[in-house]
Design a protein around this motif. Sequence first.
Motif, PDB file in Angstrom:
ATOM      1  N   VAL A 146       0.952  -1.166  -0.028  1.00  0.00           N
ATOM      2  CA  VAL A 146      -0.090  -0.016  -0.036  1.00  0.00           C
ATOM      3  C   VAL A 146       0.653   1.280  -0.037  1.00  0.00           C
ATOM      4  O   VAL A 146       0.597   2.289  -0.751  1.00  0.00           O
ATOM      5  N   GLY A 147       2.018   1.245   0.864  1.00  0.00           N
ATOM      6  CA  GLY A 147       2.812   2.496   0.808  1.00  0.00           C
ATOM      7  C   GLY A 147       3.493   2.814  -0.463  1.00  0.00           C
ATOM      8  O   GLY A 147       3.589   3.933  -0.699  1.00  0.00           O
ATOM      9  N   VAL A 151       3.117   6.245  -2.831  1.00  0.00           N
ATOM     10  CA  VAL A 151       4.044   7.042  -3.177  1.00  0.00           C
ATOM     11  C   VAL A 151       4.205   7.339  -4.721  1.00  0.00           C
ATOM     12  O   VAL A 151       4.462   8.328  -5.109  1.00  0.00           O
ATOM     13  N   LEU A 152       4.098   6.045  -5.445  1.00  0.00           N
ATOM     14  CA  LEU A 152       4.028   6.062  -6.880  1.00  0.00           C
ATOM     15  C   LEU A 152       2.938   6.863  -7.324  1.00  0.00           C
ATOM     16  O   LEU A 152       3.184   7.817  -8.165  1.00  0.00           O
ATOM     17  N   LEU A 153       1.725   6.910  -6.741  1.00  0.00           N
ATOM     18  CA  LEU A 153       0.619   7.768  -7.412  1.00  0.00           C
ATOM     19  C   LEU A 153       0.947   9.162  -6.862  1.00  0.00           C
ATOM     20  O   LEU A 153       0.634  10.052  -7.553  1.00  0.00           O
ATOM     21  N   PHE A 154       1.608   9.508  -5.699  1.00  0.00           N
ATOM     22  CA  PHE A 154       1.796  10.845  -5.300  1.00  0.00           C
ATOM     23  C   PHE A 154       3.013  11.231  -6.427  1.00  0.00           C
ATOM     24  O   PHE A 154       2.691  12.467  -6.606  1.00  0.00           O
ATOM     25  N   ASP A 303      20.822  -2.334  -0.783  1.00  0.00           N
ATOM     26  CA  ASP A 303      20.366  -3.671  -0.643  1.00  0.00           C
ATOM     27  C   ASP A 303      20.251  -3.689   0.948  1.00  0.00           C
ATOM     28  O   ASP A 303      19.663  -4.933   1.466  1.00  0.00           O
ATOM     29  N   TRP A 304      20.441  -2.776   1.723  1.00  0.00           N
ATOM     30  CA  TRP A 304      20.294  -2.903   3.259  1.00  0.00           C
ATOM     31  C   TRP A 304      18.752  -2.927   3.467  1.00  0.00           C
ATOM     32  O   TRP A 304      18.264  -3.401   4.475  1.00  0.00           O
ATOM     33  N   ILE A 305      18.006  -2.348   2.460  1.00  0.00           N
ATOM     34  CA  ILE A 305      16.642  -2.607   2.684  1.00  0.00           C
ATOM     35  C   ILE A 305      16.118  -3.873   2.709  1.00  0.00           C
ATOM     36  O   ILE A 305      16.626  -4.672   1.792  1.00  0.00           O
ATOM     37  N   PRO A 306      15.300  -4.191   3.641  1.00  0.00           N
ATOM     38  CA  PRO A 306      14.844  -5.500   3.519  1.00  0.00           C
ATOM     39  C   PRO A 306      14.259  -6.135   2.330  1.00  0.00           C
ATOM     40  O   PRO A 306      13.547  -5.314   1.594  1.00  0.00           O
ATOM     41  N   PRO A 307      14.381  -7.295   1.785  1.00  0.00           N
ATOM     42  CA  PRO A 307      14.096  -7.630   0.524  1.00  0.00           C
ATOM     43  C   PRO A 307      12.526  -7.865   0.335  1.00  0.00           C
ATOM     44  O   PRO A 307      11.851  -7.610  -0.727  1.00  0.00           O
ATOM     45  N   GLY A 308      11.759  -7.764   1.759  1.00  0.00           N
ATOM     46  CA  GLY A 308      10.296  -8.134   1.603  1.00  0.00           C
ATOM     47  C   GLY A 308       9.844  -6.578   1.721  1.00  0.00           C
ATOM     48  O   GLY A 308       8.434  -6.592   1.440  1.00  0.00           O
ATOM     49  N   TRP A 309      10.472  -5.447   1.512  1.00  0.00           N
ATOM     50  CA  TRP A 309       9.916  -4.099   1.112  1.00  0.00           C
ATOM     51  C   TRP A 309       9.423  -3.853   0.078  1.00  0.00           C
ATOM     52  O   TRP A 309       9.826  -4.335  -1.085  1.00  0.00           O
TER      53      TRP A 309
END
Length: 309
Positions: A146-147, A151-154, A303-309
């Motif tokens: 959802v987030g 963000v893409l729509l914004f 890559d430090w961003i969790p893969p599930g994000w």
Amino acid sequence: MTTASRSHRLHRRAGIDRVAALPPQFERVGDTWFFRRRGHGPAIRVSDDEYAGFMRTGLRAVMLHVVALPIFATLGWLLLARVLPDIGGTGRAALFGVVLSLIALALFGSLRHYADAPARLLAHRPPERPARDPDASMQPSYGTIVGVTLVLLFLAAVGTRQPPGFYVTFASVSVMFGLILFVRRLRFDGSLTAPQRERLQQQARAARAARAAERARATKGASLWQGLLLLVFVGLELAFLALGVVIGVGVAQAIFGQSGEGLSFGIFMFGFFPGLALGLLLFWPLEKLCKRWTGSSAIHAFDWIPPGW
């Protein structure tokens, strides 16, 4: 013949582990490779040559589908213009976003078919180890879906530099992207048993703690100038991507004799995809230089961003 280690380096550079879904299905145990369908099926032993062959096939599949996407996208736009000549520019752009998403989904399904090729070829071979729990790390959470969609729509709502039809298509693709991810996550959750769900939650908590510790170690060990230089390379590579798009759109304008003020959405898309490919070619030398000077990749800087994000 390509060795297994060379294929491993090759697919890491090409990002096949995130696109083709092949490497996550293989694991190295000692001097042996094991194949697990979708990363969690029963383990089947494979040789180094078989592993290298699957990696080569995966790389060819990725390149084929990367080339196919802009071709089918262009054909989809031309087909809409042919079938619905009287539809307004905004309506056509919104519909093109849906068509483009469906094209990408079909190509993704085709790519998954390639990723499942080892399971078909090794079906006759008996497994040597039992199946294990599925990996949820590559599945985005519902909140993340959802987030990201919002963000893409914004971004589509505040954009003004491109033709309006571009942002309408961007918004349409964003909504379709969110819906596809949502359905994918629902299907994944529905396939889990209650014990599997509990174990995956425990693994997620442990993974978050491990990532926090890794970030702390990386921040402590990295020099300040290397971090700043890495950020410079990230900005430069993004700028080169944008430059490629600008060149591609400019060439399309020159071919069709349109000015920037009167640029139609169809002409823009005609130049956008080749320009994006040109941008990738332009920033690739920068990526090599970034690795040499900083020891890190600008592509994998996040890559430090969790893969599930």
